[in-house]
Design an enzyme around this catalytic site. Structure first.
Site, PDB file in Angstrom:
ATOM      1  CB  SER A   1       1.867  12.539  -6.188  1.00  0.00           C
ATOM      2  OG  SER A   1       1.325  13.790  -6.455  1.00  0.00           O
ATOM      3  N   GLY A   2       3.879  13.963  -8.517  1.00  0.00           N
ATOM      4  CA  GLY A   2       4.858  15.021  -8.735  1.00  0.00           C
ATOM      5  C   GLY A   2       6.094  14.552  -9.470  1.00  0.00           C
TER       6      GLY A   2
ATOM      7  CB  THR B   1       0.549  15.214 -15.855  1.00  0.00           C
ATOM      8  OG1 THR B   1      -0.152  14.457 -14.879  1.00  0.00           O
ATOM      9  CG2 THR B   1      -0.427  15.961 -16.713  1.00  0.00           C
TER      10      THR B   1
ATOM     11  CG  ASN C   1       2.291  17.752  -9.001  1.00  0.00           C
ATOM     12  OD1 ASN C   1       2.595  18.884  -9.387  1.00  0.00           O
ATOM     13  ND2 ASN C   1       2.012  16.758  -9.824  1.00  0.00           N
TER      14      ASN C   1
ATOM     15  CB  SER D   1      -1.418  16.745  -7.720  1.00  0.00           C
ATOM     16  OG  SER D   1      -1.550  15.362  -7.558  1.00  0.00           O
ATOM     17  CB  SER D   2      -3.391  13.900 -12.294  1.00  0.00           C
ATOM     18  OG  SER D   2      -2.394  14.416 -13.132  1.00  0.00           O
TER      19      SER D   2
ATOM     20  N   GLY E   1      -0.214   9.220  -9.217  1.00  0.00           N
ATOM     21  CA  GLY E   1       0.933   8.448  -8.731  1.00  0.00           C
ATOM     22  C   GLY E   1       0.712   7.935  -7.322  1.00  0.00           C
TER      23      GLY E   1
ATOM     24  CD  GLU F   1      -1.988  11.054  -4.073  1.00  0.00           C
ATOM     25  OE1 GLU F   1      -2.022  12.022  -4.849  1.00  0.00           O
ATOM     26  OE2 GLU F   1      -2.963  10.679  -3.419  1.00  0.00           O
TER      27      GLU F   1
HETATM   28  N1  LIG Z   1      10.068  17.311 -18.068  1.00  0.00           N
HETATM   29  C1  LIG Z   1       9.814  18.325 -17.237  1.00  0.00           C
HETATM   30  N2  LIG Z   1      10.362  19.530 -17.471  1.00  0.00           N
HETATM   31  C2  LIG Z   1      10.107  20.559 -16.656  1.00  0.00           C
HETATM   32  N3  LIG Z   1       9.290  20.481 -15.602  1.00  0.00           N
HETATM   33  C3  LIG Z   1       8.704  19.309 -15.311  1.00  0.00           C
HETATM   34  C4  LIG Z   1       8.912  18.174 -16.130  1.00  0.00           C
HETATM   35  N4  LIG Z   1       8.213  17.148 -15.606  1.00  0.00           N
HETATM   36  C5  LIG Z   1       7.539  17.639 -14.534  1.00  0.00           C
HETATM   37  N5  LIG Z   1       7.858  18.926 -14.361  1.00  0.00           N
HETATM   38  C6  LIG Z   1       7.358  19.761 -13.249  1.00  0.00           C
HETATM   39  O1  LIG Z   1       6.844  18.914 -12.242  1.00  0.00           O
HETATM   40  C7  LIG Z   1       5.520  19.234 -11.951  1.00  0.00           C
HETATM   41  C8  LIG Z   1       4.725  17.981 -11.610  1.00  0.00           C
HETATM   42  O2  LIG Z   1       4.688  17.137 -12.695  1.00  0.00           O
HETATM   43  P1  LIG Z   1       3.401  16.304 -13.081  1.00  0.00           P
HETATM   44  O3  LIG Z   1       2.200  17.108 -12.869  1.00  0.00           O
HETATM   45  O4  LIG Z   1       3.636  15.758 -14.402  1.00  0.00           O
HETATM   46  O5  LIG Z   1       3.440  15.212 -12.000  1.00  0.00           O
HETATM   47  P2  LIG Z   1       2.629  13.906 -11.924  1.00  0.00           P
HETATM   48  O6  LIG Z   1       3.521  12.786 -11.932  1.00  0.00           O
HETATM   49  O7  LIG Z   1       1.583  13.946 -12.958  1.00  0.00           O
HETATM   50  O8  LIG Z   1       1.927  14.010 -10.500  1.00  0.00           O
HETATM   51  P3  LIG Z   1       0.552  13.559 -10.031  1.00  0.00           P
HETATM   52  O9  LIG Z   1       0.587  12.133  -9.830  1.00  0.00           O
HETATM   53  O10 LIG Z   1       0.312  14.318  -8.799  1.00  0.00           O
HETATM   54  O11 LIG Z   1      -0.402  13.987 -11.098  1.00  0.00           O
HETATM   55  C9  LIG Z   1       4.985  19.893 -13.186  1.00  0.00           C
HETATM   56  O12 LIG Z   1       4.000  20.820 -12.828  1.00  0.00           O
HETATM   57  C10 LIG Z   1       6.219  20.633 -13.723  1.00  0.00           C
HETATM   58  O13 LIG Z   1       6.372  21.865 -13.109  1.00  0.00           O
HETATM   59 MG   LIG Z   2      -0.348  14.136 -13.044  1.00  0.00          MG
END
Ligand SMILES: Nc1ncnc2c1ncn2[C@@H]1O[C@H](COP(=O)(O)OP(=O)(O)OP(=O)(O)O)[C@@H](O)[C@H]1O
Ligand SMILES: [Mg+2]
Length: 1084
Positions: free
Chosen positions: A116-117, A121, A166, A169-170, A396, A398
């Protein structure tokens, strides 16, 4: 391509190997160990290089800040480039996937994993936006793209939340299939969602928030809109909104609300749909504010009652639910068993449970409805075969302080993804080497299949246990479930629990009694068993679902179809766990049919901070993601492999023997090729069907050589083409010159020839003319002679022929036809006449009608002739005697017809002449003897006495020469008069038989005077007398017919006068002497 663009392409000379910070591909790392791996990542991270390859896998480290590497220029830079050509980038992977989808017709999936994070996404959005940027353009395509992209903000608002790990977070799993046509233009998409973490609706862990949409609506909606939804802007008013972290740094909920509304509009939500959605959201929020208080009942049990009904009222107004129905549903629970309905009261705790269950269900069903609704909008409109690119962004891995059912499910899903990664990369790779007969040093890696089995095994898996507990009759609690787990899974390597029969973990104080621990591939996770059964059951009292179904709100009604009493289903719905297991299984099956592309996301620190690289944290992730093993496998093996045929096809131009055609087997060709290129032997290996290239560099070298060679070849082709073009042009010119020259020569000769020809023709024509004229003259003369002769002959012939043929000519035809017709008519006429002839009787007056007018005279004539003829015929039958009689009759007619009234009566009487049979009667013997001539008439007549007019009978005889009167009695002859002495006979015109026979004066018999006689046969007597006189004396006897005549009596002449009319004596005429001169006869 414009010049500028060309320049831009020329400038981009970066290659994976150029200006490399650390190594871009971990396969090239030397030496390879965990430290160097992490250092390499860190070095690159510090230089803002967040992407690194392991072969074709992309490692992405979350930079937690925006980097300028996603600009449109970057998109152009990576577009249509070889994967290894430029520095590692998520765009390179996206491009590779898109091109192999478009050009090689391989369905793709992009698997984004990480905790997660870690940035999954974000990565999925980057992939989608890259594909959207490079695929087809056009109004329709752009709309599809826009809708696909805009589905993200909507789903994120409703399905994402701030967690400790996050800020965005999704809280649901998402798999999106983007569909393309054969050209690579997007057609639409299909989104699948997996298990929303709905417990978050009613309760959030410390430091976390509810789903974004609640905060967005309260911050971003206008006063008006809030009022409509009966909401207040203050977060603290709502029990369901955790207060401690209602605001998230750097997140503008109000702005996001506008984005979401805009996105909903673009995706195609109707205004009323959006309105309904927000009404449901508001209702969920307000449900949290309903509170209950206990109220004692007679039976001593507590019954829950709603504290403040105001909130309930507003909810009911908002959703069109009958307040009393909802109120009752919060106080009572109806259980149906065997057609019996039992109503039990709810206590306060149960009422809260019911309230939360309703809120969770409302929200999670709304979320699923949103996905369905978005799918409706973005689904491909055509039925043509589609190519598919799937993008998987699932929650992701957790590990929280308190992990519950949701984490268990999420982590299970991640286990499955790891499994598929292992299957498709590590295992597949090793197996391929074995298959290809390449020497292979086995690399140890952890296969998590055993963990998956622990969770999902149909008999002994944790999910199966849980389901079994949920369905078991009797009291079921989370503790009984844990007990069961302890029995069944006690010996499993990856399962730990304090209560386990096997006392392995009894001393582990870090493991509370109400928990169990699973050693996941990504680490140990301790799960609180509390709530597992409930969450798996996902129970919503039927009274509530029925209350919802009764709502006067189409969306809410649609969300609770099972509330329809007509569709009551006593069967339990499938549990949350089994549902999730089934949908994960379908997902895995789906992914296995596609070409996988991996993005492994790594989280550099726990603080969501930029520039911070926590070695320990990264190390942990690298370990459980098995990245090092991944590199080892790649390196132990070969970076690149390709079947011999396409390899030879691709590089054959690099060697004289294989260019342009290699006749032998492909493998031999590749061997020759690699020998020729002097590629070090350790750099490649020959498999059964593929060539394996150890190092990407070798491949790049090959590619460079090929590129160079292609340029040379292009020059060669150009050269040859130019030569060919010039030559053909020259040949064409030459040919054209010859053609022109020949045409000109021909033309000149033609001219000359025509001149000579025309002169010759003139001379010739004069001579010919002269000759011809001479001949003509002769011929003309001859012709005229001939013509004259011909004319004469013709006339002559004409005359002859005309004469001969005149009869056949048409001029005569009329007459002929006329004659013929006439003849025919006549024929017909006569034939008809023949059949219509009247009888032969001369007195027959019948005669057929005349048929034709023109035959009028003929017809009459014919009638006359016929009549004459039949008369003649009639006469011809007569005997001589008859003839005589008729002659006499005829004579009588001539004499008396129309003169004497007595005549007609006489016609029918035959003239017998001898009425008295003198010869037979002896009385008259004397008389007979005295007359020796033939007697013509013998008859008794009355002789009128001249003196007194009295009658005396006398026999009257006529012979050939005499008229005799004799006494009737004696037969004595009284008078005899020769016929020559009879001068005249007189009679009246009337109907009497009186007649006078005048005698010649002076003759012997004349002394006594004329005789006045009367006879019944006057006409016969007069006629015979006349005829006999004529034949004897040749003189016609004068017969006078008059009603007054003179008769000679001796010397006197007495006038006999006939008077008509006296009837005195009946019918007999009477005669009377009036005086000397008059004798009167009265005729009746
Ligand atoms: N390539 C990137 N460039 C800039 N910021 C990023 C990038 N990737 C992620 N982030 C930052 O990290 C944060 C978390 O990323 P994201 O929501 O994609 O996580 P995740 O893997 O989907 O988590 P989860 O499993 O909780 O959904 C985003 O809100 C953003 O601020
Ligand atoms: Mg996500």
């Amino acid at each position: 391509m414009g010049n500028e663009e060309k320049m831009a392409k020329m400038e981009v000379k970066t290659s994976l190997l150029d200006n490399m910070i650390g190594v871009g591909d971990m396969v090239l790392l030397e030496p390879l160990n965990e430290d160097s791996f992490i250092n390499n990542l860190k070095k690159r991270f510090d230089h803002s290089e967040v992407y690194t390859y392991i072969g074709s896998v992309v490692i992405s480290i979350n930079p937690y800040r925006s980097l300028p590497i996603y600009t449109p220029e970057k998109v152009e830079e990576y577009r249509n480039r070889n994967f290894y050509e430029l520095s590692p980038h998520i765009f390179a992977l996206s491009d590779e996937a898109y091109r192999s989808l478009r050009d090689q017709d391989k369905d793709q999936c992009i698997l984004i994993t990480g905790e997660s994070g870690a940035g999954k996404t974000e990565a999925s959005k980057l992939v989608m936006s890259y594909v959207a940027a490079v695929c087809g353009k056009g109004a329709e395509v752009n709309q599809v793209k826009e809708q696909l992209l805009q589905s993200n903000p909507v789903l994120e608002a409703f399905g994402n939340a701030k967690t400790v790990r996050n800020d965005n977070s999704s809280r649901f799993g998402k798999y999106m299939d983007i569909e393309f046509d054969f050209k690579g233009d997007p057609l639409g998409g299909v989104i699948s969602n997996y298990l929303l973490e709905k417990s978050r609706v009613v309760k959030q862990p410390r430091g976390e928030r509810n789903f974004h949409i609640f905060y967005q609506i309260l911050s971003g909606a206008s006063e008006d809109f809030l009022c409509k939804l009966k909401l207040e802007r203050d977060f603290s008013r709502y029990n369901y909104l955790g207060l401690d972290s209602a605001k998230v740094n750097g997140v503008d909920d109000a702005a996001n609300f506008r984005t979401v509304r805009n996105a909903m509009q673009i995706v195609g939500f109707m205004d009323h749909e959006t309105q309904s959605v927000f009404e449901v959201v508001a209702a969920v929020l307000k449900l949290g504010n309903i509170e209950f208080k206990p109220e004692s009942r007679v039976n001593g049990l507590d019954e829950s009652k709603i504290k403040d009904k105001n909130e309930l009222k507003e909810i009911c107004e908002l959703t069109g639910i009958d307040q009393s129905v909802l109120e009752r549903a919060f106080s009572f629970r109806t259980v149906e068993a065997k057609q019996e309905k039992v109503s039990t009261t709810l206590n306060v705790a149960q009422a809260y449970y019911a309230r939360d269950a309703l809120a969770k269900n409302l929200y999670s069903r709304l979320f699923s409805w949103l996905v369905t609704r978005i799918n409706e909008s973005i689904k491909a409109q055509t039925k043509v075969r589609k190519k598919v690119m799937g993008v998987l962004d699932i929650y992701g891995f957790e590990i929280f302080e308190d992990n519950s059912f949701e984490q268990f499910i999420i982590n299970y899903c991640n286990e499955k993804l790891q499994q598929i990664f292992i299957e498709l990369t590590l295992k597949e790779e090793q197996e391929e080497y074995i298959r290809e007969g390449i020497e292979w040093t086995h690399i140890e890696y952890f296969n998590n299949a055993i963990i998956c089995d622990l969770i999902e095994n149909n008999q002994t898996g944790i999910l199966a246990m849980l389901d079994e507990e949920c369905l078991r009759p009797g009291t079921v609690t989370d503790d009984t479930f844990l007990e069961k787990l302890n029995q069944v899974c006690a010996t499993h390597q990856h399962f730990e629990s304090r209560m386990s029969k096997c006392s392995r973990f009894l001393n582990d104080t870090s493991l509370p009694h109400s928990c169990f621990r699973i050693q996941h591939y990504a680490g140990k996770v301790m799960y609180q068993v509390e709530g597992f059964v409930d969450k798996n059951n996902d129970l919503l009292y039927r009274d509530l679902s029925q209350a919802m179904w009764k709502a006067n709100h189409s969306l809410i009604k649609a969300l609770f179809p099972e509330g329809n009493p007509a569709k009551i289903n006593l069967k339990r719905p499938p549990t949350a766990g089994s549902q999730f297991k089934a949908s994960v299984a379908t997902l895995m099956k789906n992914l296995q049919t596609k070409n996988p592309n991996y993005i492994r996301c790594i989280k550099p620190n726990d603080k969501k901070a930029a520039h911070v690289f926590n070695d320990a944290l990264v190390c942990h992730q690298i370990r459980y993601l098995g990245l090092l093993e991944n590199v080892r496998v790649r390196r132990a093996g070969y970076a690149f492999r390709q079947a011999y045929e396409p390899c030879l096809e691709r590089y054959k131009m690099l060697c004289k023997q294989t260019w342009p055609h290699w006749r032998g087997p492909a493998r031999a060709g590749v061997e020759v090729l690699f020998n020729e290129l002097e590629i070090p032997e350790e750099e490649f290996s020959f498999g059964r069907s593929k060539i394996f290239i150890r190092n990407p560099r070798t491949l790049f070298k090959l590619e460079d050589l090929r590129k160079q060679r292609l340029e040379d070849l292009a020059t060669l082709i150009e050269k040859i083409y130019r030569g060919w073009k010039c030559r053909t042009h020259f040949l064409l010119m030459k040919k054209s010159q010859i053609v022109i020259a020949s045409w000109y020569r021909r033309y000149a000769q033609q001219k000359k020839y025509q001149k000579i020809k025309s002169s010759a023709i003139i001379v010739q024509s004069y001579i010919r003319g002269w000759k011809a004229r001479k001949l003509l003259r002769e011929l003309k003369h001859q012709k005229r002679c001939n013509e004259a002769a011909t004319v004469i002959a013709a006339y002559w012939h004409g005359t002859q022929v005309r004469r001969e043929y005149r009869k056949f000519f048409r001029a005569n035809a009329g007459r002929k036809i006329y004659e013929f017709t006439l003849q025919r008519l006549m024929q017909k006429y006569f034939l008809e006449m023949k059949n219509k002839m009247p009888s032969l009787s001369p007195i027959d007056k019948n005669w057929p009608a005349r048929p034709y007018l023109f035959l009028d005279s003929t017809h009459k004539e014919l009638k006359r002739i016929f009549h004459l003829w039949r008369c003649k015929k009639y006469r011809d039958q007569f005997t001589d005697q008859q003839k005589l009689i008729y002659e006499e009759k005829l004579e009588a007619s001539e004499l008396f017809k129309d003169k004497k009234a007595l005549y007609p009566a006489s016609v029918g009487q035959p003239f017998q002449g001898a009425y008295l049979e003198i010869s037979k009667n002896p009385k008259y013997k004397k008389l007979k003897d005295a007359v020796d001539e033939k007697i013509i008439i013998a008859e008794v007549v009355n002789k009128i006495n001249r003196a007194n007019g009295k009658a005396t009978s006398r026999i009257f005889l006529l012979t050939k020469n005499n008229v005799l009167l004799a006494d009737q009695k004696s037969g004595n002859i009284k008078s005899e008069v020769p016929l020559g002495d009879v001068t005249k006979v007189s009679m009246s015109s009337q109907n009497d038989g009186f007649f006078a026979v005048h005698l010649k004066e002076g003759s012997g018999a004349a002394g006594k005077g004329d005789f006045l006689l009367s006879s019944d046969h006057l006409i016969e007597m007069a006629t015979k007398l006349y005829r006999t006189t004529l034949s004897q004396t040749k003189q016609k006897l004068n017969i006078e017919i008059s009603d007054e005549f003179l008769v000679q009596f001796r010397q006197d002449k007495v006038c006999v006068k006939f008077i008509q009319g006296s009837q005195k004596n009946g019918n007999i005429p009477t005669c009377k002497r009036k005086n000397n001169r008059l004798l009167e006869v009265a005729v009746p």
